[in-house]
Design a protein around this motif. Structure first.
Motif, PDB file in Angstrom:
ATOM      1  N   VAL A   1       0.848  -1.191   0.000  1.00 49.36           N
ATOM      2  CA  VAL A   1       0.000   0.000   0.000  1.00 49.36           C
ATOM      3  C   VAL A   1       0.884   1.242   0.000  1.00 49.36           C
ATOM      4  CG1 VAL A   1      -1.627   1.365   1.364  1.00 49.36           C
ATOM      5  CG2 VAL A   1      -1.953  -1.110   1.149  1.00 49.36           C
ATOM      6  N   THR A   2       0.695   2.098  -0.991  1.00 48.60           N
ATOM      7  CA  THR A   2       1.392   3.382  -1.066  1.00 48.60           C
ATOM      8  C   THR A   2       0.491   4.353  -1.822  1.00 48.60           C
ATOM      9  OG1 THR A   2       3.327   4.555  -1.965  1.00 48.60           O
ATOM     10  CG2 THR A   2       2.592   2.613  -3.158  1.00 48.60           C
ATOM     11  N   PRO A   3       0.562   5.659  -1.519  1.00 49.61           N
ATOM     12  CA  PRO A   3      -0.279   6.611  -2.251  1.00 49.61           C
ATOM     13  C   PRO A   3       0.212   6.904  -3.666  1.00 49.61           C
ATOM     14  CG  PRO A   3       0.990   7.733  -0.552  1.00 49.61           C
ATOM     15  CD  PRO A   3       1.211   6.276  -0.344  1.00 49.61           C
TER      16      PRO A   3
ATOM     17  N   MET B   1      -2.708  -4.732  -3.787  1.00 50.26           N
ATOM     18  CA  MET B   1      -1.679  -3.883  -4.381  1.00 50.26           C
ATOM     19  C   MET B   1      -2.302  -2.521  -4.680  1.00 50.26           C
ATOM     20  SD  MET B   1       1.117  -5.900  -4.955  1.00 50.26           S
ATOM     21  CE  MET B   1       0.851  -6.764  -3.395  1.00 50.26           C
ATOM     22  N   SER B   2      -1.784  -1.451  -4.050  1.00 53.13           N
ATOM     23  CA  SER B   2      -2.461  -0.160  -4.166  1.00 53.13           C
ATOM     24  C   SER B   2      -1.501   1.000  -4.352  1.00 53.13           C
ATOM     25  CB  SER B   2      -3.313   0.097  -2.926  1.00 53.13           C
ATOM     26  OG  SER B   2      -4.046   1.299  -3.060  1.00 53.13           O
ATOM     27  N   PHE B   3      -1.824   1.867  -5.316  1.00 46.92           N
ATOM     28  CA  PHE B   3      -1.225   3.194  -5.437  1.00 46.92           C
ATOM     29  C   PHE B   3      -2.208   4.266  -4.961  1.00 46.92           C
ATOM     30  CE2 PHE B   3       1.839   2.305  -9.255  1.00 46.92           C
ATOM     31  CZ  PHE B   3       2.736   1.694  -8.390  1.00 46.92           C
ATOM     32  N   ASP B   4      -3.311   3.850  -4.322  1.00 48.35           N
ATOM     33  CA  ASP B   4      -4.366   4.778  -3.926  1.00 48.35           C
ATOM     34  C   ASP B   4      -4.424   5.026  -2.421  1.00 48.35           C
ATOM     35  OD1 ASP B   4      -5.180   5.086  -6.524  1.00 48.35           O
ATOM     36  OD2 ASP B   4      -6.843   3.695  -6.394  1.00 48.35           O
ATOM     37  N   ALA B   5      -4.179   3.988  -1.634  1.00 50.73           N
ATOM     38  CA  ALA B   5      -4.333   4.098  -0.184  1.00 50.73           C
ATOM     39  C   ALA B   5      -3.080   4.715   0.439  1.00 50.73           C
ATOM     40  CB  ALA B   5      -4.627   2.732   0.419  1.00 50.73           C
TER      41      ALA B   5
END
Length: 376
Positions: A167-169, A257-261
């Protein structure tokens, strides 16, 4: 000629190092340049980039290394293996051109932007009789390999499930040229997923089917650093992906898998078995503590380092490829990379279709890495 691609003994004396030519002199090359001096099995001889000034800048800091045009490097008889550090959209093109020139190729992940492109690379390599390797080689380090040994030694009993969380923005906060992260072939799954899925296949074996769901929350991203800081980048791919992987063994792995949180306190990887659970270090790194909680135990214990390349870093996959017996698939090899790519592609396909998708390819679970210290 340089060293043959394949020897019979991991620790046998070197005849001559594998001569490496790098195509792509972007950010990631620095990690390889830091590793090469530690490896007697490989030698950097040439670099190339679509922007000649970048290749010239790299060569200027590497004694004996020549800056060439891309076509020159691919044709150069002094290059045994092409290290493909281009953007994902160019991976297949450069790999195919290298193979056509009779050179082995090792690429940054993913193997190609699509499985159709990746299949052509493997087929061409097989016809030419050359080796294909592919990052991530983090799975060769002491973190994943110590966890692998714990599973193989039965410390958790029969594996039941795993969770993999990233998780990462978004990478636009630190990367000065983040455009390729937000187009098809990018996104959190195809960018970061190779580390996690490669680790899961190394630990639990190949995948037979998947179920996926995906979304994205923002239509643009703002670059946070470098000469383009403040510029917006359009988003045309999903930036939050979840999936369930059904392994051939029957174990179930869950991916987030996140580029949003924003952040998470979840372990990067957890493996659960009938008699124990493992916390596995970040598969984007080579080392880290492996923790075991046994059924009936009173708490988590840190396992001693027991397997993998000690002190490894980006580029150890090239060493492992150079020391792989002829005719044998490297541990960080093309077949594993193809299977991982198909798994990820299938998760996205499942998300689009709203139904389970079978994974057609299989790969052997890569051979374990015994505890190996190369020194340096």
């Amino acid at each position: 000629m340089g060293q043959p691609l394949g020897t019979t003994d991991l620790e046998s004396p070197q005849e001559s190092p594998l001569r490496i030519g790098v195509v792509g002199c972007g950010n990631i090359i620095a990690a390889y340049l830091a590793t090469f001096p530690r490896l007697t099995t490989v030698k950097l001889v040439a670099v190339a980039d679509i922007d000649p000034s970048r290749a010239e800048a790299v060569a200027a800091g590497q004694p004996g290394v020549r800056a060439l045009g891309v076509d020159q490097l691919l044709a150069d008889p002094e290059v045994d293996l092409v290290l493909n550090l281009t953007i994902p959209a160019a991976h297949a093109d450069i790999a195919l051109r290298a193979v056509t020139a009779g050179k082995a190729v090792y690429g940054e992940k993913p193997l190609a932007a699509t499985t159709d492109e990746a299949r052509k690379v493997l087929e061409a390599a097989a016809a030419a009789g050359v080796v294909v390797g592919c990052a991530p080689d983090t799975v060769l380090g002491t973190g994943i390999q110590t966890a692998r040994k714990a599973i193989d030694d039965g410390l958790i009993g029969a594996p039941i499930s795993a969770t993999a969380t990233m998780v990462t923005p978004g990478h636009e906060r630190w990367h000065p040229q983040p455009d390729f992260y937000y187009v098809p072939g990018g996104g959190p799954l195809l960018d970061m997923g190779p580390y996690y899925v490669s680790a899961l296949v190394t630990l639990l074996g190949p995948v037979v089917s998947v179920i996926g769901a995906a979304s994205h929350t923002r239509g643009t991203r703002t670059i946070g650093t470098g000469p383009r800081a403040g510029e917006t980048v359009p988003v045309s791919t999903d930036t939050h992906v979840t999936g369930v992987l059904v392994h051939e063994s029957g174990a179930l792995s869950t991916l987030v898998m996140s580029f949003d949180a924003v952040a998470t306190q979840s372990a990067n990887l957890e493996i659960h078995g009938e008699t124990g659970s493992l916390v596995v270090p970040d598969p984007n790194h080579f080392d880290g503590d492996v923790k075991l909680r046994s059924l009936g135990g009173e708490g988590w214990e840190v396992l001693p380092v027991s397997a993998g390349y000690v002190g490894s870093a980006r580029g150890y996959g090239l060493h492992d490829l150079a020391r792989t017996p002829a005719g044998t698939e490297p541990r960080a090899g093309g077949e594993l990379a193809f299977h991982v790519l198909e798994v990820m592609e299938s998760v996205l396909e499942s998300a689009a279709l709203g139904q389970s998708v079978k994974v057609a390819s299989r790969c052997e679970r890569p051979e374990a890495v015994p505890l190996t210290d190369l020194g340096g």
